[in-house]
Design a protein around this motif. Structure first.
Motif, PDB file in Angstrom:
ATOM      1  N   PHE A  42       0.831  -1.207   0.000  1.00 55.49           N
ATOM      2  CA  PHE A  42       0.000   0.000   0.000  1.00 55.49           C
ATOM      3  C   PHE A  42       0.866   1.257   0.000  1.00 55.49           C
ATOM      4  O   PHE A  42       0.553   2.239  -0.673  1.00 55.49           O
ATOM      5  CB  PHE A  42      -0.950   0.007   1.194  1.00 55.49           C
ATOM      6  N   LEU A  43       1.955   1.246   0.757  1.00 57.89           N
ATOM      7  CA  LEU A  43       2.848   2.395   0.805  1.00 57.89           C
ATOM      8  C   LEU A  43       3.551   2.616  -0.535  1.00 57.89           C
ATOM      9  O   LEU A  43       3.729   3.753  -0.973  1.00 57.89           O
ATOM     10  CB  LEU A  43       3.891   2.217   1.916  1.00 57.89           C
ATOM     11  N   ALA A  44       3.942   1.539  -1.180  1.00 63.02           N
ATOM     12  CA  ALA A  44       4.658   1.636  -2.451  1.00 63.02           C
ATOM     13  C   ALA A  44       3.737   1.956  -3.615  1.00 63.02           C
ATOM     14  O   ALA A  44       4.174   2.526  -4.615  1.00 63.02           O
ATOM     15  CB  ALA A  44       5.402   0.327  -2.724  1.00 63.02           C
ATOM     16  N   ALA A  45       2.468   1.612  -3.510  1.00 61.24           N
ATOM     17  CA  ALA A  45       1.524   1.803  -4.622  1.00 61.24           C
ATOM     18  C   ALA A  45       1.464   3.262  -5.075  1.00 61.24           C
ATOM     19  O   ALA A  45       1.478   3.537  -6.280  1.00 61.24           O
ATOM     20  CB  ALA A  45       0.140   1.306  -4.226  1.00 61.24           C
ATOM     21  N   GLY A  46       1.394   4.168  -4.147  1.00 61.52           N
ATOM     22  CA  GLY A  46       1.329   5.578  -4.507  1.00 61.52           C
ATOM     23  C   GLY A  46       2.591   6.062  -5.191  1.00 61.52           C
ATOM     24  O   GLY A  46       2.531   6.857  -6.129  1.00 61.52           O
ATOM     25  N   LYS A  47       3.719   5.578  -4.764  1.00 56.20           N
ATOM     26  CA  LYS A  47       4.994   6.003  -5.336  1.00 56.20           C
ATOM     27  C   LYS A  47       5.213   5.415  -6.728  1.00 56.20           C
ATOM     28  O   LYS A  47       5.796   6.054  -7.590  1.00 56.20           O
ATOM     29  CB  LYS A  47       6.145   5.612  -4.421  1.00 56.20           C
TER      30      LYS A  47
END
Length: 72
Positions: A42-47
C-alpha cells in the motif's frame, strides 16, 4: 530473529523506492493469511502508480528470487 530477517528481505526488495523506511510487519489475526502481514504494498503503490495487488505480486517474486532460507 525471523521477524528481522523478513523485514530485511522486504527492505532489500524495495528496489528503486528505498525511501520507504517505516512499514508494518505483524502477525495477521487470521493465520490463514500467512505468518506475517505488511502494509508495504500500500505504501509503495502511490509512489509507483500501480495497484497494491500488483506491487505485492512483484514483492513476492523478488522475495522468492532472494533465496532466503526462511521463506517456503
Amino acid at each position: 530473529m525471523i521477524r528481522s530477517e523478513v523485514r530485511k528481505t522486504i527492505k532489500d526488495s524495495l528496489g528503486k523506492i528505498k525511501d520507504i523506511s517505516e512499514f508494518s510487519l505483524e502477525v495477521p489475526s487470521d493465520l490463514s493469511h500467512g505468518d506475517y502481514a505488511s502494509n508495504i504494498a500500500f505504501l509503495a503503490a502511490g509512489k509507483l502508480k500501480k495497484s497494491p495487488l500488483e506491487i505485492a505480486e512483484d514483492f513476492k517474486l523478488k522475495i522468492i528470487k532472494s533465496k532466503s532460507k526462511i521463506f517456503e
